[in-house]
Design an enzyme around this catalytic site. Structure first.
Site, mmCIF file in Angstrom:
data_model
loop_
_atom_site.group_PDB
_atom_site.id
_atom_site.type_symbol
_atom_site.label_atom_id
_atom_site.label_comp_id
_atom_site.label_asym_id
_atom_site.label_seq_id
_atom_site.Cartn_x
_atom_site.Cartn_y
_atom_site.Cartn_z
ATOM 1 N N LYS A 69 0.832 -1.205 0.000
ATOM 2 C CA LYS A 69 0.000 0.000 0.000
ATOM 3 C C LYS A 69 0.869 1.258 0.000
ATOM 4 O O LYS A 69 0.508 2.275 0.608
ATOM 5 C CB LYS A 69 -0.972 0.006 1.189
ATOM 6 C CG LYS A 69 -1.839 -1.251 1.257
ATOM 7 C CD LYS A 69 -3.046 -1.099 2.163
ATOM 8 C CE LYS A 69 -3.762 -2.439 2.291
ATOM 9 N NZ LYS A 69 -4.951 -2.394 3.140
ATOM 10 N N ASP B 188 1.151 3.179 -2.294
ATOM 11 C CA ASP B 188 0.367 4.231 -2.943
ATOM 12 C C ASP B 188 -0.352 5.115 -1.918
ATOM 13 O O ASP B 188 -0.617 6.280 -2.161
ATOM 14 C CB ASP B 188 -0.648 3.622 -3.919
ATOM 15 C CG ASP B 188 -1.519 2.558 -3.255
ATOM 16 O OD1 ASP B 188 -0.955 1.660 -2.594
ATOM 17 O OD2 ASP B 188 -2.751 2.623 -3.394
ATOM 18 N N GLY C 66 -20.775 -40.597 47.280
ATOM 19 C CA GLY C 66 -20.696 -41.749 48.176
ATOM 20 C C GLY C 66 -19.433 -42.566 48.011
ATOM 21 O O GLY C 66 -19.329 -43.679 48.525
ATOM 22 N N SER D 164 -11.782 -37.619 40.257
ATOM 23 C CA SER D 164 -11.133 -37.859 38.951
ATOM 24 C C SER D 164 -12.087 -37.602 37.781
ATOM 25 O O SER D 164 -12.531 -38.531 37.124
ATOM 26 C CB SER D 164 -10.539 -39.260 38.866
ATOM 27 O OG SER D 164 -11.373 -40.234 39.434
HETATM 28 N N1 LIG Z 1 -4.507 1.293 -1.782
HETATM 29 C C1 LIG Z 1 -4.144 0.022 -1.695
HETATM 30 N N2 LIG Z 1 -5.033 -0.869 -1.242
HETATM 31 C C2 LIG Z 1 -4.668 -2.166 -1.184
HETATM 32 C C3 LIG Z 1 -3.378 -2.591 -1.578
HETATM 33 N N3 LIG Z 1 -3.320 -3.926 -1.401
HETATM 34 C C4 LIG Z 1 -4.533 -4.303 -0.924
HETATM 35 N N4 LIG Z 1 -5.348 -3.244 -0.784
HETATM 36 C C5 LIG Z 1 -6.732 -3.251 -0.285
HETATM 37 O O1 LIG Z 1 -6.745 -3.626 1.074
HETATM 38 C C6 LIG Z 1 -7.930 -4.378 1.371
HETATM 39 C C7 LIG Z 1 -7.558 -5.736 1.947
HETATM 40 O O2 LIG Z 1 -6.906 -6.528 0.989
HETATM 41 P P1 LIG Z 1 -6.911 -8.124 1.020
HETATM 42 O O3 LIG Z 1 -6.061 -8.565 -0.091
HETATM 43 O O4 LIG Z 1 -8.307 -8.647 1.092
HETATM 44 O O5 LIG Z 1 -6.174 -8.350 2.401
HETATM 45 P P2 LIG Z 1 -5.889 -9.720 3.195
HETATM 46 O O6 LIG Z 1 -6.850 -9.720 4.313
HETATM 47 O O7 LIG Z 1 -4.487 -9.535 3.686
HETATM 48 O O8 LIG Z 1 -6.022 -10.837 2.244
HETATM 49 C C8 LIG Z 1 -8.680 -4.521 0.068
HETATM 50 O O9 LIG Z 1 -9.699 -3.535 0.032
HETATM 51 C C9 LIG Z 1 -7.610 -4.267 -0.975
HETATM 52 O O10 LIG Z 1 -8.124 -3.790 -2.158
HETATM 53 C C10 LIG Z 1 -2.450 -1.606 -2.057
HETATM 54 O O11 LIG Z 1 -1.314 -1.891 -2.423
HETATM 55 N N5 LIG Z 1 -2.889 -0.320 -2.085
#
Ligand SMILES: Nc1nc2c(ncn2[C@@H]2O[C@H](COP(=O)(O)OP(=O)(O)O)[C@@H](O)[C@H]2O)c(=O)[nH]1
Lengths: 613, 299
Positions: free
Chosen positions: A145, A147, A452, A521
């Site tokens: 994540k 991003d 008992g 027991s």
């Molecule tokens: N913004 C963003 N969201 C992510 C990323 N990877 C996963 N998610 C979101 O995080 C949430 C959980 O992801 P999931 O794969 O179901 O997680 P798990 O429980 O570890 O399997 C979902 O809504 C995904 O779309 C990422 O790299 N960036």
């Protein structure tokens, strides 16, 4: 082409499922019809609006989709031109950590997911410890994540540093941190993303394709547990198994443990043709030069490096059941192909999953890890897990429910069995009993408090004594004043209480006495354990069957009233369970029987045993 | 891989098969005549060589198998020399239950799921091997190799036993049973490559040939005998088709293909853009349909 088995783990929502879905997608392992179904599902269950929700590819169970979480380990397959991969996608939820251990046990590498916004969490630490304990030495830290944190290098660096500090003592050979976005697909397969110019390291797929997958077992001396004896007719006897370590070739000298018998390899049989050599990991059938005996669970090994046997060990143990581990209780155990019975004699310490601190513990609960001492009911061939996984790993099974409740790894043998030999005595149990003109036995009374037991046991001893028999009563309350003064009423203490009494009863029977035990027991497993200490027929279970309301009505000692008021904790029948015997030798229904007639019934059986009736 | 040396995948499966022989009271191998069953059969031969397979193979006959499959089954039993049991649900026969008259879901329920449970109970088998692979379907991907079944053959996906290393807990109470999947970690590509490497006999329907077919739901359904009622205006046409998976004949669709050799099949499989399950009409019943079937006792 070689295969890499790896696991992915992390906390819920870190993006594991998304990451794996992404890997499958990018390596073209998702078929068109599956993509169609995914598009449908993304609309129905997805969390990504119009975008494809890759997590739905791997969340397979209906319950998982409904709850939006991953419950059980799922196995996924993909391949690149360099390698074949088996991924164990393991769940993050705490209560499903045992499923994570399932996935980790067969993996050679681990991908630990971290949500860049959250950093290293308790779950990350917990999973890292399980991964480390199960012997995985190669770890990729996928900081996901990115991003959502603007592809920030400081955040990534901070997480990497925090993790390296935490993982210092976990014994990993390498830790490779990689910043990724599973959702957008950066640094998973394609290198160098414009928004992260600062990262020049490998992509996740690069790492997966190059991390060592070799098993060091091939470099060890030869050892193979006998899994099955192949005896289709009188002229053929082969020992079948999967080679745990090393290699074997024709004419090699071997030694069988525990018997110590030696022979040489005459033939290595596989389907097409006999082979010259076979190596670790292969399932084969060995024919030996001599007509020697070996059965399932024995280990055939190189004569120069025979496999040791022991019955007492120190081991790491992961507990996987909602029912707490009870030291002293006998469990079934499976180590390579050997089945036995095991008791945990001592919990040395429990591991705090977050800090790695050693804590004192009397029992273990679900998902807890500890270092314990164990005692098997017989010597078994073994090797420390760190040297040889296949000869050092074991599972613990509850004998009553048949559930797999523990996973263990042998650290080393405690040499106690070798040093404390049984003293072989010339005057035997039967000689001691004979001089008293009786057959020694243990009459084990079980039943609720106030049922008992003591009353009947007392009357019984008087009658036997009057008949000139040599007897002794072990009474619950009395023993608790002395020998078992240090024990309370928790489940663990109750188990230890019974273990000690059973051992004392055994010594007294050995002395030739008719021993009467009158203990609540409450648990079947301990009564079973007590029975196991005696020779067949020597242990007579007497169920003093009085319904709870009747016991409570009698309440001779006022205990039920106290328990009902909450002043007595763990009182059998009130807030602690009683498991009635399923097939006792004697079943006394006291509601419509006088104590005297109960005694008559017991005496009849005792006399029948000694042939005087 | 030199001849005779077992690969890791193969060795793992052989280990699983031997484990059952060593621990089960009365095991049976479910034999569905398909390519996976053929591979599983070969692995069983290898596991016990030079001895015979120490348990019977059982075919649950729905009455709607392709004719070539039945012929192949009987020949395999003769040539390999295993003990073959067959079972058909008598209720289904009495009530003339079929996929065309009763629909695919009900037919599968009665003639496969119910029949299997009846057959296992009839013989008192405590362990049954199945040829399922984890790459086939999502709920399979989550199933253990030794998959525990409660009395009544129910699968509890949330109460699966942890399965660590190669240590399989085979302890069960009376009335409970275990389904064992030695091919869990094989993929479709592994199966085909192995069939090629080992020269394992398979039902000719897997090879492309001119066959009489009709097009339904965008899929090619083979007209194996007179029991397939033709829609008005529908006329069987001859096409080069083969099957990636074999089930009951009106429920399994063929694909157009020119692959008449194993090499060509392997090449086609590696380049495939759709999953093999696509040809199975049962899986299209909706998400979770396989999981539900499995909970009820389907393999
Ligand atoms: N913004 C963003 N969201 C992510 C990323 N990877 C996963 N998610 C979101 O995080 C949430 C959980 O992801 P999931 O794969 O179901 O997680 P798990 O429980 O570890 O399997 C979902 O809504 C995904 O779309 C990422 O790299 N960036």
């Amino acid at each position: 082409m070689d295969t890499l088995r790896f696991i992915t783990c992390g906390s819920v929502d870190d993006g594991k499922s998304t990451l794996i879905g992404r890997l499958l997608y990018e390596t073209k392992l998702i078929f068109e019809d599956q993509l169609e179904a995914l598009k449908e599902d993304s609309k129905k269950f997805g969390t990504q609006g119009e975008r494809l929700d890759f997590a739905l590819l791997v969340d397979g169970l209906q319950a998982e989709r409904e709850q939006g979480i991953t419950i059980d380990v799922a196995y996924r397959f993909f391949a690149t031109p360099k390698r074949r991969f088996i991924v164990a996608d393991t769940p993050g939820h705490e209560q499903y950590a045992r499923n994570m251990a399932t996935g980790a046990s067969t993996a050679q590498a681990a991908v630990l997911l971290i949500d860049a916004r959250k950093g290293v969490l308790t779950q990350t630490k917990r999973h890292s410890r399980i991964v480390s304990m199960l012997g995985i030495r190669q770890v990729a830290l996928a900081v996901n994540k990115m991003d959502l944190v603007d592809w920030s290098q400081p955040i990534f660096d901070e997480i990497e540093l925090a993790y390296r500090c935490f993982a210092q003592d976990l014994g990993f050979d390498t830790i490779t941190a990689i910043p990724v976005s599973a959702l957008e697909g950066h640094t998973i397969v394609d290198p160098g993303y414009a928004a992260m110019p600062w990262y020049e390291g490998s992509t996740l797929l690069d790492w997966l394709e190059t991390v060592p997958s070799i098993q060091h077992e091939t470099a060890l001396p030869f050892a193979m547990p006998v899994q099955w004896v192949n005896r289709p007719n009188l002229d053929f006897r082969g020992f079948s198994g999967r080679i745990a370590s090393g290699s074997v070739k024709l004419d090699d000298s071997i030694r069988i443990s525990p018997s110590g018998v030696t022979s040489a390899v005459k033939e290595i049989i596989t389907y097409e043709a006999s082979q010259e050599v076979a190596t670790a990991g292969q399932s084969i059938t060995l024919v030996l030069e001599d007509e020697v005996d070996a059965s399932r669970g024995d280990v055939i090994a190189s004569v120069a490096h025979p496999i040791e046997c022991a019955d007492q060990f120190e081991a790491d143990l992961l507990w996987m059941s909602e029912h707490a581990l009870l030291p002293g209780r006998p469990y079934a155990v499976l180590i390579h192909s050997k089945s036995a019975s095991v008791t945990i004699t001592h919990i040395k310490h429990r591991l705090d999953i977050n800090t790695g601190m050693h804590l004192a513990a009397k029992t273990l609960g679900l998902n807890e890890i500890a270092v314990v001492n164990l005692s098997f009911d017989r010597p078994v061939p073994f090797a420390p897990f760190s040297e040889n996984k296949r000869l050092g790993a074991f599972i613990v099974i509850d004998k009553l429910t048949n559930e797999t409740v523990g996973a263990g790894l042998i650290r080393f043998a405690l040499r106690r069995a070798v040093n404390v030999h049984w003293q072989a005595l010339d005057v035997t149990k039967s000689a001691r009993a004979k001089i008293k003109h009786q057959e020694a036995c243990c009459l084990w009374f079980t039943g609720l408090s106030g049922s008992g037991k003591s009353t009947i046991a007392n009357l019984l001893e008087k009658r036997l004594h009057g008949d000139g028999k040599h007897t002794y009563i072990l009474d619950g309350d009395n023993v608790r004043h002395g020998l078992n003064r240090d024990l309370g009423f928790t489940e663990a203490d109750r188990v230890e209480n019974i273990r000690r009494v059973a051992e004392v009863a055994k010594l007294l029977v050995d002395a030739g006495l008719i021993v009467i035990v009158a203990f609540i027991s409450p648990f079947r497993a301990e009564r079973q354990m007590a029975r196991g200490l005696f020779s067949p027929g020597e242990f007579i279970e007497v169920f003093v069957d009085t319904p709870l309301d009747e016991c409570e009505r009698r309440d001779a000692k006022g205990l039920y009233a106290k328990a009902r008021r909450g002043e007595l904790k763990n009182f059998t029948g009130i807030d602690s369970i009683y498991e009635p015997p399923q097939s006792p030798e004697i079943h006394l229904r006291t509601v419509d029987m006088k104590p005297e007639s109960c005694v008559d019934q017991v005496i009849r059986l005792v006399n029948k045993r000694s042939g005087t009736a | 891989m030199s001849k005779g040396v077992y690969s890791d995948l193969e060795s793992e499966s052989i280990e699983i098969i031997r484990e059952v022989a060593a621990t089960a009271a009365k095991p049976v191998m479910l034999y569905s005549i398909g390519k996976d069953s053929s591979v599983m059969l070969r692995l069983a031969q290898k596991a016990f060589f030079p001895g015979p397979i120490p348990f019977p193979l059982m075919h649950i006959d729905t009455g709607w198998k392709f004719r070539e499959m039945i012929a192949f089954r009987d020949r395999a039993a003769r040539e390999v020399g295993f003990k073959l049991l067959t079972y058909t649900n008598p209720r289904g026969v009495a009530e003339r239950i079929g996929p065309i008259t009763h629909g695919s879901a009900y037919h599968t329920d009665v003639m496969k799921t119910e029949a299997l449970k009846q057959a296992l109970d009839l013989h008192g088998f405590d362990v049954a091997f199945g040829g399922a692979r984890r790459d086939e379907e999502k709920s399979r991907a989550k199933e253990r190799i030794f998959s525990f079944r409660a009395p009544g053959h129910r699968w509890e996906p949330k109460a699966q036993r942890p399965e660590l290393w190669n240590l399989y807990n085979t302890r069960i109470h009376p009335g409970e049973s275990i389904r064992v999947f030695p091919l869990s970690n094989w993929t479709e590509a592994d199966i085909w490559q192995y069939i090629r490497r080992e020269n394992i006999p398979i039902v000719p329907l897997y090879f492309a040939s001119m066959r009489p077919v009709v097009k339904r739901y965008e899929q090619w359904i083979m007209v194996d005998d007179h029991r397939l009622p033709l829609e008005p205006g529908e006329k069987p046409q001859m096409r080069m088709v083969r099957f990636r998976t074999l089930g009951c004949y009106p429920l399994t669709a063929g694909i157009e293909s020119s692959a008449t050799t194993l090499d060509q099949i392997v090449a086609e499989t590696l380049g495939a853009t759709t999953s093999e399950r696509q040809g199975r009409i049962i899986d299209h019943d909706g998400a979770g349909s396989m999981e539900r079937k499995k909970q009820e006792g389907y393999f």
